[in-house]
Scaffold this active site. Structure first.
Site, mmCIF file in Angstrom:
data_model
loop_
_atom_site.group_PDB
_atom_site.id
_atom_site.type_symbol
_atom_site.label_atom_id
_atom_site.label_comp_id
_atom_site.label_asym_id
_atom_site.label_seq_id
_atom_site.Cartn_x
_atom_site.Cartn_y
_atom_site.Cartn_z
ATOM 1 N N ASN A 128 66.404 36.101 -31.986
ATOM 2 C CA ASN A 128 66.962 36.513 -30.970
ATOM 3 C C ASN A 128 68.070 36.385 -30.487
ATOM 4 O OD1 ASN A 128 66.070 39.087 -29.760
ATOM 5 N ND2 ASN A 128 64.343 39.023 -29.517
ATOM 6 N N TRP A 129 68.292 37.500 -30.504
ATOM 7 C CA TRP A 129 69.844 37.029 -29.785
ATOM 8 C C TRP A 129 70.138 37.295 -27.920
ATOM 9 C CZ3 TRP A 129 75.058 36.780 -32.372
ATOM 10 C CH2 TRP A 129 74.932 35.241 -33.673
ATOM 11 N N LYS A 130 69.065 39.235 -28.602
ATOM 12 C CA LYS A 130 69.014 39.129 -27.478
ATOM 13 C C LYS A 130 70.344 40.482 -27.120
ATOM 14 C CE LYS A 130 64.997 37.855 -25.640
ATOM 15 N NZ LYS A 130 63.843 36.916 -24.276
ATOM 16 N N HIS A 155 58.175 43.811 -29.119
ATOM 17 C CA HIS A 155 59.154 42.734 -28.306
ATOM 18 C C HIS A 155 58.275 43.084 -26.486
ATOM 19 C CE1 HIS A 155 60.755 39.641 -25.850
ATOM 20 N NE2 HIS A 155 61.281 39.061 -26.646
ATOM 21 N N GLU A 190 60.200 42.472 -23.674
ATOM 22 C CA GLU A 190 60.556 42.984 -23.404
ATOM 23 C C GLU A 190 60.682 44.377 -23.771
ATOM 24 O OE1 GLU A 190 62.919 38.798 -22.794
ATOM 25 O OE2 GLU A 190 64.095 40.564 -24.286
ATOM 26 N N GLU A 206 53.798 35.317 -28.257
ATOM 27 C CA GLU A 206 55.048 35.362 -27.485
ATOM 28 C C GLU A 206 54.233 35.284 -26.094
ATOM 29 O OE1 GLU A 206 58.082 38.091 -27.032
ATOM 30 O OE2 GLU A 206 56.981 39.351 -26.770
ATOM 31 N N GLY A 219 62.308 32.816 -21.775
ATOM 32 C CA GLY A 219 62.997 32.828 -20.913
ATOM 33 C C GLY A 219 62.857 31.948 -19.482
ATOM 34 N N SER A 265 60.608 30.089 -24.751
ATOM 35 C CA SER A 265 61.185 28.955 -24.959
ATOM 36 C C SER A 265 60.977 27.429 -25.718
ATOM 37 C CB SER A 265 60.755 28.253 -23.857
ATOM 38 O OG SER A 265 60.729 29.295 -22.196
ATOM 39 N N GLY A 302 64.586 32.998 -28.306
ATOM 40 C CA GLY A 302 65.998 33.475 -27.727
ATOM 41 C C GLY A 302 66.896 32.740 -27.810
ATOM 42 N N GLY A 303 67.059 31.631 -26.097
ATOM 43 C CA GLY A 303 68.155 31.171 -25.594
ATOM 44 C C GLY A 303 68.501 30.194 -26.527
#
Length: 250
Positions: A9-11, A94, A96, A166, A172, A212, A233-234
C-alpha cells in the site's frame, strides 16, 4: 492451501514518473514467485501499472473506491473504472479512511459490493486502536467492525475476498503486534468468517497482517498458521525491502 499475498500500500507516495522507474526495476529484478505480489498505488499511477506490469506476476490495484456505481459524484472513482484499468484488488475500510474521512462499516460494505460486481477482490481492513487493546477489548471491537463491513456482502468464492487485520496503533509507528498476537486475532477473524459464510469458505479466505510489516518481522509473522501475508506500508516503497519481503514469502 492459501497462497501468500504480499500487497504494498503506497498511500500518497510517488508520482507516476517515479512509479514507472520503480516498476521497471521491479520487473527486471523480480524472482520467480510461488506467492502472490500486488502493488496498490495512488489512482494516477494505475495506468502506468497497467502498462508496465501487465505481463508480469505482479498484480496491482487501488487504495479505495466509490460506493456509487456512477453519476454526479465529483472526485469519486468507480469500480468500473478500476476494472477497465485492470485492477485485481482494491483496499476498502483502511483505518486512515475510517479515521480521516469518517467512513463507517456500512459504507465500507457498499464499497466491497461495488468491487465484487466488477470482479475486483476487496482487501477489507479491520483493526483496533490502542485504547481498545489496552482495555482488553480488541477482539470484540475488531469482530464488530468485520461483521458490519461484511453486511450484505456475498463474495462468489473465498478467493474473491481478502481480510487485512491492521492494529491501528501499529500503522506507521514502527510498533507491531507479536506474531502470537496477530495469530490470535486472525483465528478470531477466521472463526467469525466461518459463522458468516461457513467453515469451508472461511478456511480458504486469506487474512493479511498490516502494521509496520518489514523484512525483519515478516518471516515470524508468516510462521503463524492463520497469517497469509502482509498489507505492507512503508516497506513497500523501497524496492529492496519489497523484494526482500517477496523472497521471504517464497
Amino acid at each position: 492451501m492459501r497462497r501468500v499475498l504480499v500487497a504494498g500500500n503506497w498511500k500518497m507516495h510517488k508520482t507516476p514518473s517515479e512509479a514507472r522507474v520503480w516498476f521497471a526495476e521491479l520487473k527486471r529484478l523480480l524472482p520467480p514467485l510461488q506467492s502472490e505480489a500486488a502493488v496498490l498505488p495512488a489512482f494516477p499511477i494505475l495506468p502506468v501499472a497497467k502498462e508496465v506490469l501487465a505481463e508480469t506476476q505482479v498484480g496491482y490495484g487501488a487504495q479505495d473506491v466509490s460506493a456509487h456505481k456512477e453519476g454526479a459524484y465529483t472526485g469519486e472513482v468507480s469500480a468500473r473504472m478500476l476494472s477497465d484499468l485492470g485492477c485485481r484488488y482494491a483496499i476498502v475500510g483502511h483505518s486512515e479512511r475510517r479515521r480521516y474521512h469518517g467512513e463507517t462499516d456500512a459504507l465500507v460494505a457498499e464499497k466491497a459490493k461495488r468491487l465484487l460486481e466488477e470482479g475486483i477482490t476487496p482487501i477489507l481492513c479491520v483493526g483496533e486502536p490502542l485504547e481498545v487493546r489496552e482495555k482488553g477489548e480488541a477482539v470484540p471491537y475488531t469482530l464488530r467492525q468485520l461483521r458490519g463491513s461484511l453486511e450484505g456482502v456475498e463474495p462468489p468464492g473465498p478467493e474473491a475476498l481478502v481480510i487485512a487485520y491492521e492494529p491501528v496503533w501499529a500503522i506507521g509507528t514502527g510498533k507491531n503486534a507479536t506474531p502470537e498476537d496477530a495469530e490470535a486475532m486472525h483465528q478470531a477473524i477466521r472463526k467469525a468468517l466461518s459463522e458468516r459464510y461457513g467453515e469451508a469458505f472461511a478456511s480458504r479466505v486469506r487474512i493479511l497482517y498490516g502494521g509496520s510489516v518489514n523484512p525483519k518481522n515478516f518471516a515470524d509473522l508468516l510462521s503463524m498458521p492463520n497469517v497469509d501475508g502482509g498489507l505492507v506500508g512503508g516497506a513497500s516503497l523501497e524496492l529492496e525491502s519489497f523484494l526482500a519481503l517477496l523472497r521471504i514469502a517464497g
